[in-house]
Enzyme design. Structure first.
Site, PDB file in Angstrom:
ATOM      1  NE  ARG A 170      -3.056   0.301   3.241  1.00 42.22           N
ATOM      2  CZ  ARG A 170      -4.248   0.847   3.030  1.00 42.22           C
ATOM      3  NH1 ARG A 170      -5.121   0.236   2.273  1.00 42.22           N
ATOM      4  NH2 ARG A 170      -4.571   1.992   3.577  1.00 42.22           N
ATOM      5  NE  ARG A 174       6.021   9.192  -4.258  1.00 38.08           N
ATOM      6  CZ  ARG A 174       5.388   9.558  -3.164  1.00 38.08           C
ATOM      7  NH1 ARG A 174       6.067  10.085  -2.155  1.00 38.08           N
ATOM      8  NH2 ARG A 174       4.102   9.417  -3.077  1.00 38.08           N
ATOM      9  NE  ARG A 247      -4.142  -6.105  15.601  1.00 37.62           N
ATOM     10  CZ  ARG A 247      -3.738  -6.470  16.811  1.00 37.62           C
ATOM     11  NH1 ARG A 247      -4.162  -7.599  17.353  1.00 37.62           N
ATOM     12  NH2 ARG A 247      -2.917  -5.702  17.492  1.00 37.62           N
ATOM     13  NE  ARG A 278      -2.605   6.001  12.806  1.00 39.43           N
ATOM     14  CZ  ARG A 278      -3.045   5.778  11.573  1.00 39.43           C
ATOM     15  NH1 ARG A 278      -2.318   6.108  10.538  1.00 39.43           N
ATOM     16  NH2 ARG A 278      -4.226   5.226  11.363  1.00 39.43           N
ATOM     17  CD  GLU A 300      -4.864   4.802  15.042  1.00 40.29           C
ATOM     18  OE1 GLU A 300      -5.066   5.989  14.696  1.00 40.29           O
ATOM     19  OE2 GLU A 300      -4.693   3.883  14.231  1.00 40.29           O
ATOM     20  CE1 TYR A 348      -6.000  -1.296   5.723  1.00 42.40           C
ATOM     21  CE2 TYR A 348      -4.269  -2.791   5.052  1.00 42.40           C
ATOM     22  CZ  TYR A 348      -4.664  -1.636   5.665  1.00 42.40           C
ATOM     23  OH  TYR A 348      -3.712  -0.814   6.213  1.00 42.40           O
ATOM     24  CG  ASP A 350      -7.196   3.134   0.610  1.00 36.40           C
ATOM     25  OD1 ASP A 350      -6.982   3.035   1.830  1.00 36.40           O
ATOM     26  OD2 ASP A 350      -6.308   2.998  -0.247  1.00 36.40           O
TER      27      ASP A 350
END
Ligand code: UDP
Length: 369
Positions: A170, A174, A247, A278, A300, A348, A350
């Protein structure tokens, strides 16, 4: 008698309901929560929209989906560029030249590629078979050890060697100095929040909150010609093929008397010891707006899901995929019931994929009530 009873007022349910309503169908939406918008629900605190179920950054390369969401919200120009904090060392995400330069003291893409290549060769991986091997072959052992291993094991509660490789794919890798977390041409956060966007999608549509379809199935099923169910598919079938694993997340939200706590919307704590994955500082999704000298942060924590908890991420490993296939077969046989969304299809996803799925299914189902 309604044409459609839609179970779940989240993104999938809201888009599907809007589409059917615009085609002249009668629609009833029910949700067991006390609010609409599912897990993209946001609410105002200290003058800022707080993402109640974890941060959601809208991004897409699907022009139809982008045009669609812009009917319901104006999007700001936020670009997600989180940082990783590994025991006090700060690295840019996603993995890019800024990350490689900080990690290895190199300056060019050629040098970065050479370091990664050497580390991949040392690891002896040809065909990556799991998340660990996939990660090492993409970015080398050092980045795997410092920025992926601890975070992933905290997030998924399983060793990286037991997780599917696709999870890490995901993230972009770069060889340019570009900290944008996503590759998509469109990105942003709805001005005024996600809840307002979903409210607009549901405009003029009857919604019954705190209404649990599975508990009231006998009386609700008879109200409509067809049901679109977006809740957990295993719960729908009474867990008869076994419980799917998810989860779950736990959030600790605090208001702090400080103008700017961490200087970035998302900071990932990538070591194994910090108990949370995070910290999100919500005002940075809106360029620091909100009450001055106050900020809202959320820690979190990731945890294993048990019955009664909110399911967040489907665990798409082999065992769960096998169980899901059984439910998927049952779902196809279910008379005039369709399953959709993240929980209804155990995927999962988006947000843009969820919208695309809802638009496509609304089109397929048109005329079938
Ligand atoms: N990941 C990681 N380190 C990070 C961020 C992400 O190792 O600092 C891995 C982790 O395995 C995670 C996956 O990349 O499950 C996908 O991350 P993404 O940010 O897409 O997860 P989201 O929270 O958006 O589902």
């Amino acid at each position: 008698m309604y044409d459609y009873l839609i179970v779940g007022a989240g993104l999938y349910g809201a888009v599907f309901a809007r589409q059917m309503r615009d085609r002249g169908k009668s629609v009833l939406v029910v949700d067991r929560r006390e609010h609409i918008a599912g897990n993209i629900y946001s609410r105002e605190m200290e003058g800022i929209q707080v993402h109640q179920y974890g941060p959601h950054i809208f991004h897409t390369d699907n022009e139809d989906v982008w045009a669609y969401v812009n009917r319901f919200a104006k999007f700001n120009h936020f670009v997600y560029s989180p940082v990783a904090n590994y025991r006090g060392e700060i690295y840019n995400l996603p993995f890019n030249m800024n990350t490689f330069a900080r990690m290895w003291g190199i300056t060019t893409p050629q040098e970065a590629k050479a370091v990664i290549e050497r580390q991949v060769q040392e690891a002896g991986i040809d065909e990556p078979k799991n998340l660990e091997e996939q990660a090492v072959s993409l970015v080398g052992r050092d980045i795997y050890e410092k920025l992926i291993k601890g975070y992933t094991q905290k997030q998924w509660g399983r060793p990286c060697a037991e997780l599917p490789a696709f999870i890490i794919k995901r993230l972009p890798v770069r060889f340019t100095f570009d900290n944008n977390y996503f590759n998509h041409p469109h990105q942003g956060i709805p001005v005024g929040g996600y809840t307002a966007m979903v409210e607009k999608m549901l405009d003029g549509i009857e919604v019954r909150l705190e209404t649990d379809y599975l508990e009231q199935r006998n009386e609700l099923r008879g109200l409509a010609k067809r049901v679109v169910y977006t809740g957990p598919i295993d719960e729908y079938f009474g867990y008869k093929c076994g419980a799917l694993q998810y989860r779950s997340l736990r959030f600790e939200t605090e208001v702090l008397t400080v103008d700017n706590y961490q200087g970035v919307a998302g900071m990932n704590f990538t070591d194994a010891e910090t108990p949370y994955t995070r910290i999100v500082e919500h005002k940075h999704f809106d360029f620091g707006k909100g009450v001055p000298d106050k900020t809202v942060i959320t820690k979190e924590y990731s945890c294993e899901w048990k019955q009664g908890d909110e399911p967040y991420y489907p665990v798409n490993d082999e065992a769960n995929t096998a169980i899901y296939r059984k439910y998927s077969t049952l779902a196809k046989e279910e008379f005039r019931v369709n399953f959709g969304g993240r929980l209804g299809t155990y995927r999962y996803t988006d947000m843009d994929e969820v919208i695309a799925m809802a638009l496509k299914n609304a089109e397929l189902l048109e005329g079938r009530t």
